[in-house]
Design a protein around this motif. Structure first.
Motif, PDB file in Angstrom:
ATOM      1  N   LEU A  89       0.820  -1.204   0.000  1.00 36.49           N
ATOM      2  CA  LEU A  89       0.000   0.000   0.000  1.00 36.49           C
ATOM      3  C   LEU A  89       0.862   1.265   0.000  1.00 36.49           C
ATOM      4  CD1 LEU A  89      -2.788  -1.070   2.510  1.00 36.49           C
ATOM      5  CD2 LEU A  89      -3.091  -0.625   0.071  1.00 36.49           C
ATOM      6  N   THR A  90       1.955   1.220   0.728  1.00 36.99           N
ATOM      7  CA  THR A  90       2.842   2.388   0.763  1.00 36.99           C
ATOM      8  C   THR A  90       3.422   2.674  -0.618  1.00 36.99           C
ATOM      9  OG1 THR A  90       3.423   1.960   3.079  1.00 36.99           O
ATOM     10  CG2 THR A  90       4.913   3.360   1.808  1.00 36.99           C
ATOM     11  N   TRP A  91       3.905   1.632  -1.283  1.00 37.89           N
ATOM     12  CA  TRP A  91       4.451   1.827  -2.628  1.00 37.89           C
ATOM     13  C   TRP A  91       3.361   2.225  -3.619  1.00 37.89           C
ATOM     14  CZ3 TRP A  91       9.143   2.731  -4.107  1.00 37.89           C
ATOM     15  CH2 TRP A  91      10.209   2.294  -3.320  1.00 37.89           C
ATOM     16  N   LEU A  92       2.164   1.673  -3.441  1.00 33.12           N
ATOM     17  CA  LEU A  92       1.059   2.041  -4.319  1.00 33.12           C
ATOM     18  C   LEU A  92       0.694   3.511  -4.147  1.00 33.12           C
ATOM     19  CD1 LEU A  92      -1.033   1.104  -6.387  1.00 33.12           C
ATOM     20  CD2 LEU A  92      -2.517   0.448  -4.477  1.00 33.12           C
ATOM     21  N   ALA A  93       0.731   3.988  -2.910  1.00 33.65           N
ATOM     22  CA  ALA A  93       0.472   5.413  -2.658  1.00 33.65           C
ATOM     23  C   ALA A  93       1.528   6.275  -3.334  1.00 33.65           C
ATOM     24  CB  ALA A  93       0.438   5.676  -1.155  1.00 33.65           C
ATOM     25  N   PHE A  94       2.787   5.821  -3.276  1.00 35.96           N
ATOM     26  CA  PHE A  94       3.862   6.569  -3.920  1.00 35.96           C
ATOM     27  C   PHE A  94       3.667   6.609  -5.441  1.00 35.96           C
ATOM     28  CE2 PHE A  94       8.029   6.445  -6.062  1.00 35.96           C
ATOM     29  CZ  PHE A  94       8.518   7.684  -5.678  1.00 35.96           C
ATOM     30  N   VAL A  95       3.353   5.466  -6.032  1.00 37.49           N
ATOM     31  CA  VAL A  95       3.117   5.408  -7.481  1.00 37.49           C
ATOM     32  C   VAL A  95       1.925   6.275  -7.866  1.00 37.49           C
ATOM     33  CG1 VAL A  95       2.448   3.891  -9.385  1.00 37.49           C
ATOM     34  CG2 VAL A  95       4.189   3.147  -7.751  1.00 37.49           C
ATOM     35  N   SER A  96       0.881   6.269  -7.042  1.00 31.76           N
ATOM     36  CA  SER A  96      -0.293   7.105  -7.320  1.00 31.76           C
ATOM     37  C   SER A  96       0.069   8.583  -7.285  1.00 31.76           C
ATOM     38  CB  SER A  96      -1.397   6.807  -6.301  1.00 31.76           C
ATOM     39  OG  SER A  96      -1.808   5.459  -6.368  1.00 31.76           O
ATOM     40  N   LEU A  97       0.943   8.951  -6.351  1.00 29.98           N
ATOM     41  CA  LEU A  97       1.387  10.339  -6.276  1.00 29.98           C
ATOM     42  C   LEU A  97       2.162  10.727  -7.532  1.00 29.98           C
ATOM     43  CD1 LEU A  97       1.733  12.981  -4.708  1.00 29.98           C
ATOM     44  CD2 LEU A  97       3.761  11.985  -3.620  1.00 29.98           C
ATOM     45  N   VAL A  98       3.019   9.816  -7.995  1.00 28.55           N
ATOM     46  CA  VAL A  98       3.769  10.075  -9.230  1.00 28.55           C
ATOM     47  C   VAL A  98       2.801  10.246 -10.401  1.00 28.55           C
ATOM     48  CG1 VAL A  98       5.400   9.091 -10.890  1.00 28.55           C
ATOM     49  CG2 VAL A  98       5.827   8.883  -8.430  1.00 28.55           C
ATOM     50  N   ALA A  99       1.774   9.399 -10.448  1.00 30.63           N
ATOM     51  CA  ALA A  99       0.782   9.500 -11.516  1.00 30.63           C
ATOM     52  C   ALA A  99       0.049  10.834 -11.466  1.00 30.63           C
ATOM     53  CB  ALA A  99      -0.204   8.345 -11.422  1.00 30.63           C
ATOM     54  N   VAL A 100      -0.292  11.268 -10.259  1.00 29.50           N
ATOM     55  CA  VAL A 100      -0.986  12.552 -10.108  1.00 29.50           C
ATOM     56  C   VAL A 100      -0.118  13.690 -10.619  1.00 29.50           C
ATOM     57  CG1 VAL A 100      -1.826  14.208  -8.402  1.00 29.50           C
ATOM     58  CG2 VAL A 100      -2.471  11.805  -8.227  1.00 29.50           C
ATOM     59  N   VAL A 101       1.179  13.608 -10.343  1.00 35.54           N
ATOM     60  CA  VAL A 101       2.093  14.691 -10.719  1.00 35.54           C
ATOM     61  C   VAL A 101       2.404  14.668 -12.218  1.00 35.54           C
ATOM     62  CG1 VAL A 101       4.429  15.597 -10.404  1.00 35.54           C
ATOM     63  CG2 VAL A 101       3.100  14.819  -8.426  1.00 35.54           C
ATOM     64  N   ILE A 102       2.518  13.469 -12.800  1.00 38.14           N
ATOM     65  CA  ILE A 102       2.991  13.364 -14.186  1.00 38.14           C
ATOM     66  C   ILE A 102       1.838  13.105 -15.165  1.00 38.14           C
ATOM     67  CG2 ILE A 102       4.446  12.047 -15.773  1.00 38.14           C
ATOM     68  CD1 ILE A 102       6.346  11.525 -13.474  1.00 38.14           C
ATOM     69  N   VAL A 103       1.033  12.089 -14.885  1.00 41.51           N
ATOM     70  CA  VAL A 103       0.036  11.641 -15.858  1.00 41.51           C
ATOM     71  C   VAL A 103      -1.198  12.534 -15.863  1.00 41.51           C
ATOM     72  CG1 VAL A 103      -1.442   9.723 -16.566  1.00 41.51           C
ATOM     73  CG2 VAL A 103       0.852   9.270 -15.666  1.00 41.51           C
ATOM     74  N   VAL A 104      -1.735  12.840 -14.680  1.00 41.71           N
ATOM     75  CA  VAL A 104      -2.986  13.590 -14.613  1.00 41.71           C
ATOM     76  C   VAL A 104      -2.887  14.949 -15.309  1.00 41.71           C
ATOM     77  CG1 VAL A 104      -4.658  14.682 -13.068  1.00 41.71           C
ATOM     78  CG2 VAL A 104      -3.814  12.373 -12.576  1.00 41.71           C
ATOM     79  N   PRO A 105      -1.830  15.750 -15.076  1.00 50.17           N
ATOM     80  CA  PRO A 105      -1.748  17.027 -15.802  1.00 50.17           C
ATOM     81  C   PRO A 105      -1.719  16.854 -17.321  1.00 50.17           C
ATOM     82  CG  PRO A 105      -0.237  17.023 -13.950  1.00 50.17           C
ATOM     83  CD  PRO A 105      -0.744  15.624 -14.091  1.00 50.17           C
ATOM     84  N   ALA A 106      -1.042  15.803 -17.793  1.00 45.32           N
ATOM     85  CA  ALA A 106      -0.978  15.571 -19.241  1.00 45.32           C
ATOM     86  C   ALA A 106      -2.361  15.237 -19.801  1.00 45.32           C
ATOM     87  CB  ALA A 106       0.004  14.437 -19.541  1.00 45.32           C
ATOM     88  N   VAL A 107      -3.104  14.396 -19.076  1.00 42.85           N
ATOM     89  CA  VAL A 107      -4.444  14.037 -19.535  1.00 42.85           C
ATOM     90  C   VAL A 107      -5.375  15.246 -19.482  1.00 42.85           C
ATOM     91  CG1 VAL A 107      -6.449  12.586 -19.057  1.00 42.85           C
ATOM     92  CG2 VAL A 107      -4.153  11.618 -18.875  1.00 42.85           C
ATOM     93  N   VAL A 108      -5.298  16.004 -18.410  1.00 41.53           N
ATOM     94  CA  VAL A 108      -6.132  17.204 -18.292  1.00 41.53           C
ATOM     95  C   VAL A 108      -5.798  18.200 -19.398  1.00 41.53           C
ATOM     96  CG1 VAL A 108      -6.647  19.195 -16.836  1.00 41.53           C
ATOM     97  CG2 VAL A 108      -6.508  16.922 -15.819  1.00 41.53           C
ATOM     98  N   PHE A 109      -4.515  18.342 -19.705  1.00 41.56           N
ATOM     99  CA  PHE A 109      -4.112  19.248 -20.779  1.00 41.56           C
ATOM    100  C   PHE A 109      -4.662  18.783 -22.120  1.00 41.56           C
ATOM    101  CE2 PHE A 109      -0.740  20.715 -23.851  1.00 41.56           C
ATOM    102  CZ  PHE A 109      -1.090  22.055 -23.799  1.00 41.56           C
ATOM    103  N   LEU A 110      -4.680  17.470 -22.341  1.00 40.51           N
ATOM    104  CA  LEU A 110      -5.257  16.925 -23.566  1.00 40.51           C
ATOM    105  C   LEU A 110      -6.749  17.240 -23.643  1.00 40.51           C
ATOM    106  CD1 LEU A 110      -5.005  15.179 -26.133  1.00 40.51           C
ATOM    107  CD2 LEU A 110      -5.462  13.179 -24.696  1.00 40.51           C
ATOM    108  N   TYR A 111      -7.463  17.041 -22.541  1.00 45.48           N
ATOM    109  CA  TYR A 111      -8.883  17.385 -22.510  1.00 45.48           C
ATOM    110  C   TYR A 111      -9.092  18.873 -22.803  1.00 45.48           C
ATOM    111  CZ  TYR A 111      -9.915  12.846 -20.297  1.00 45.48           C
ATOM    112  OH  TYR A 111     -10.057  11.516 -20.025  1.00 45.48           O
TER     113      TYR A 111
END
Length: 352
Positions: free
Chosen positions: A299-321
């Protein structure tokens, strides 16, 4: 603590998919009801142009949901996919067929092929959200427990049927709202009126279905009903209702970015209200968040990966939208609307 955090992330990911993927499904729903080739040429042309830039990226949210489930909550994943393998398999099949239909109907040259792929795309856009909603309804009704064997009752009960219909109505609303705003941006006033009316009809149907669902869940899913009528679930439900009223008001005016935001807010708040209504359970009333969670280190590592996704992936997807809603990815001309995305003669997927 980490398990609760990841449960919140899971719920937010489900809400994101309901809104992003739901808009795509809704566009396919209106493709199904667009009518024959001549009558449905302009709506289908708008649907093709509106979906083309982003239809694949919306599945990022669904993949994120599955990753969190099988990594952070493996017991939940086991229980859900053991009891609900059939509706989830049907939804997965619909998802694959829908993508194939959307892609192939634009490139095949024969009329029969374009009709076939157009029908596959449109019907799968209805089937997929229904079965995903039916699976969610089976969970909400408490029929899914660890060790539950697959059965028709797990996903064809009254709550499941109503959740499936709610999912279809919500996607229809989102699709109509986004397409009405696109029609305004592309300066197609007839299509603005066309999709605005369908948005209002979808919203009215959604309100009726919500009332019926509350009546049914009082007996069939009492824990979730109590959560929806008390506390945080009630608050989010009220917010969803207020956003729906705002959406209705904005649809009677010139639809644009604000009506998209209000419609997305209504659907997202409704999904989050359902999640909060289940507290503290992942599976009412048999599996709490703590009982369904994986190992603390995972769970700790999953939280870390989710944070990375929020920082990297989510802005890119939002920018595409953002680029898509601004019309920066692809322009639509009157010639495109006249040509449409379907066959040049004969029926494609419906006569309504």
């Amino acid at each position: 603590m980490t398990a609760d955090l990841m449960a919140v992330v899971l719920l937010l990911a489900v809400a994101a998919y309901a809104c992003a993927g739901g808009t795509d499904y809704g566009a396919g729903f209106w493709d199904l009801l667009a009518g024959g080739a001549e009558r449905g040429r302009r709506p289908r042309g708008l649907i093709d142009h509106a979906m083309a830039p982003v239809w694949e990226v919306n599945n990022v949210w669904l993949i994120f949901v599955f990753v969190i489930m099988w990594t952070g909550f493996p017991t939940l994943f086991q229980a859900v996919f053991s009891a609900m393998w059939l509706p989830l398999a049907l939804a997965a099949g619909g998802l694959a067929l829908r993508g194939a239909g959307f892609a192939f109907r634009k490139v095949v040259t024969r009329l029969a092929g374009r009709r076939l792929y157009g029908a596959v795309f449109a019907v799968a856009s209805l089937v997929t959200p229904f079965f995903l909603g039916a699976a969610a309804g089976g969970i909400a009704s408490g029929r899914v427990k660890l060790g539950t064997e697959a059965s028709a009752d797990a996903w064809s009960n009254p709550t499941s049927v109503m959740f499936g219909l709610l999912a279809v109505a919500a996607t229809a609303l989102l699709g109509a709202v986004f397409l009405a705003a696109d029609a305004r941006r592309f300066e197609a006033p007839d299509l603005v009126v066309y999709f605005r009316r369908r948005g209002l009809l979808s919203l009215a149907a959604l309100v009726v279905l919500v009332v019926i669902t509350l009546v049914i869940t009082r007996e069939d899913a009492p824990h979730v009903w109590h959560g929806l009528t008390h506390g945080a679930g009630l608050v989010l439900g009220v917010v969803a209702g207020a956003a729906s009223l705002v959406t209705a008001w904005l649809l009677t005016r010139a639809p644009g970015g604000w009506v998209r935001a209000s419609a997305v807010g209504a659907v997202a708040c409704a999904v989050i209200a359902w999640g909060l209504a289940q507290r503290p359970y992942l599976l009412p009333t048999s599996m709490t968040v703590a009982e369904g969670a994986g190992a603390p280190t995972t769970l700790t590592w999953l939280a870390f990966v989710s944070l990375v996704a929020v920082v990297i992936v989510v802005p890119a997807v939002v920018f595409l939208y953002w680029l898509d809603t601004r019309g920066d990815l692809e322009e639509l001309t009157e010639t495109d609307l006249r040509q449409g995305g379907g066959p040049q003669e004969g029926d494609t997927a419906g006569t309504v």
